[in-house]
Design a protein around this motif. Structure first.
Motif, PDB file in Angstrom:
ATOM      1  N   ALA A 216       0.847  -1.189   0.000  1.00  0.00           N
ATOM      2  CA  ALA A 216       0.000   0.000   0.000  1.00  0.00           C
ATOM      3  C   ALA A 216       0.887   1.245   0.000  1.00  0.00           C
ATOM      4  N   VAL A 217       0.582   2.196  -0.891  1.00  0.00           N
ATOM      5  CA  VAL A 217       1.418   3.381  -1.045  1.00  0.00           C
ATOM      6  C   VAL A 217       0.794   4.607  -0.384  1.00  0.00           C
ATOM      7  N   LEU A 218      -0.478   4.893  -0.702  1.00  0.00           N
ATOM      8  CA  LEU A 218      -1.147   6.044  -0.095  1.00  0.00           C
ATOM      9  C   LEU A 218      -2.653   5.933  -0.307  1.00  0.00           C
ATOM     10  N   ASP A 219      -3.393   6.647   0.538  1.00  0.00           N
ATOM     11  CA  ASP A 219      -4.849   6.703   0.426  1.00  0.00           C
ATOM     12  C   ASP A 219      -5.242   7.687  -0.672  1.00  0.00           C
ATOM     13  N   VAL A 220      -6.268   7.324  -1.452  1.00  0.00           N
ATOM     14  CA  VAL A 220      -6.668   8.143  -2.590  1.00  0.00           C
ATOM     15  C   VAL A 220      -8.181   8.112  -2.759  1.00  0.00           C
ATOM     16  N   GLY A 221      -8.673   8.900  -3.707  1.00  0.00           N
ATOM     17  CA  GLY A 221     -10.074   8.887  -4.088  1.00  0.00           C
ATOM     18  C   GLY A 221     -10.191   9.006  -5.596  1.00  0.00           C
ATOM     19  N   TYR A 222     -10.416   7.889  -6.284  1.00  0.00           N
ATOM     20  CA  TYR A 222     -10.478   7.837  -7.740  1.00  0.00           C
ATOM     21  C   TYR A 222     -11.897   7.499  -8.197  1.00  0.00           C
ATOM     22  N   VAL A 223     -12.197   7.833  -9.452  1.00  0.00           N
ATOM     23  CA  VAL A 223     -13.425   7.338 -10.058  1.00  0.00           C
ATOM     24  C   VAL A 223     -13.280   5.826 -10.212  1.00  0.00           C
ATOM     25  N   PRO A 224     -14.398   5.084 -10.231  1.00  0.00           N
ATOM     26  CA  PRO A 224     -14.306   3.625 -10.291  1.00  0.00           C
ATOM     27  C   PRO A 224     -13.892   3.106 -11.663  1.00  0.00           C
ATOM     28  N   LEU A 225     -13.144   2.008 -11.651  1.00  0.00           N
ATOM     29  CA  LEU A 225     -12.821   1.280 -12.869  1.00  0.00           C
ATOM     30  C   LEU A 225     -14.001   0.369 -13.160  1.00  0.00           C
ATOM     31  N   THR A 226     -14.789   0.731 -14.149  1.00  0.00           N
ATOM     32  CA  THR A 226     -16.048   0.046 -14.391  1.00  0.00           C
ATOM     33  C   THR A 226     -16.193  -0.237 -15.883  1.00  0.00           C
ATOM     34  N   ASP A 227     -17.377  -0.713 -16.287  1.00  0.00           N
ATOM     35  CA  ASP A 227     -17.590  -0.969 -17.702  1.00  0.00           C
ATOM     36  C   ASP A 227     -18.156   0.262 -18.393  1.00  0.00           C
ATOM     37  N   ARG A 228     -18.166   0.213 -19.708  1.00  0.00           N
ATOM     38  CA  ARG A 228     -18.587   1.350 -20.515  1.00  0.00           C
ATOM     39  C   ARG A 228     -20.016   1.774 -20.185  1.00  0.00           C
ATOM     40  N   GLU A 229     -20.915   0.802 -20.058  1.00  0.00           N
ATOM     41  CA  GLU A 229     -22.324   1.122 -19.847  1.00  0.00           C
ATOM     42  C   GLU A 229     -22.539   1.847 -18.527  1.00  0.00           C
ATOM     43  N   LYS A 230     -21.904   1.389 -17.459  1.00  0.00           N
ATOM     44  CA  LYS A 230     -22.063   2.037 -16.161  1.00  0.00           C
ATOM     45  C   LYS A 230     -21.459   3.430 -16.172  1.00  0.00           C
TER      46      LYS A 230
END
Length: 237
Positions: A216-230
């Motif tokens: 673990a490197v650091l805490d973050v807040g990213y958009v989710p890695l999801t599928d195209r439709e979602k």
């Protein structure tokens, strides 16, 4: 400190990140100097803010300090015959930075076989990112196949171009996709945000014998890695 690195120019932004010791190496500083962020955002007047920005289609370009962290962590694996995968490549900005890091290791020689493969599941972003790369002077690299930008599900990787010495993932996966671990070279390193409500950047290392370790490197807040439709269903501009 990371969020205080905003500058009025690309150079000032990078110097602020260097003063904050986010950028530590001369190679990363030089590579990011060659890639002007204003060519990869929707609002060029805000290009040098140290913050993520919407680029359409429910996607963002990460804050500059996160791209700097990614480059620094992947740096030991970026050399003139490396293959690099950028998942969720968005505007193409980090793709360009990664290319500059490969190119500074000997662009001219016959043994130069480096390649950056960028993948995003939004066709419009793929087309836009190629335009961005060409506008930034990397059209030849795109035409020659040293930089390949494709539309697809990045969670599955791009096995035909692997294995990859370095993999960057620009959106948060609930768990590390098995396909990406399989496509990581031995040795190789992946930089990936993992988690849902609580996210951490994980550094995934595979040694020469194929053993995989996670850090673990650091805490973050990213958009989710999801599928195209979602992603399309949650589109924000």
């Amino acid at each position: 400190m990371a969020w205080r690195c905003t500058g009025s120019t690309n150079t000032e932004l990078l110097l602020n990140m260097r003063k904050s010791e986010i950028i530590k190496s001369d190679r990363v500083f030089a590579a990011m100097t060659k890639v002007d962020r204003s060519k990869y955002v929707r609002n060029p007047s805000a290009a040098y803010q140290d913050s993520p920005q919407l680029i359409g289609h429910g996607a963002t370009i990460s804050a500059p300090h996160m791209h700097a962290y990614a480059a620094e962590h992947l740096l030991p694996y970026l050399h003139s015959n490396a293959r690099v995968l950028d998942v969720g490549s968005g505007s193409g900005y980090l793709c360009a930075v990664l290319w500059q890091l490969l190119a500074d290791d000997g662009h001219a020689g016959s043994e130069f076989t480096a390649k950056v493969v960028a993948i995003d599941h939004i066709d419009e972003l793929v087309s836009w990112s190629v335009d961005n790369l060409r506008r930034d002077g990397l059209g030849r690299e795109v035409d020659q196949g040293h930089i390949r930008v494709i539309a697809g599900d990045g969670r599955k990787g791009v096995p035909e171009d692997g294995p990859y010495d370095a993999i960057h993932v620009g959106a948060a996966a609930p768990t590390v996709p098995d396909a990406l671990i399989e496509q990581l070279a031995a040795p190789g390193r992946m930089f990936i945000p993992v988690g849902t409500e609580k996210q951490q950047i994980m550094q995934i290392d595979k040694d020469a014998e194929g053993r995989v370790t996670e850090k673990a490197v650091l805490d973050v807040g990213y958009v989710p890695l999801t599928d195209r439709e979602k992603q399309i269903a949650s589109m924000r501009y």
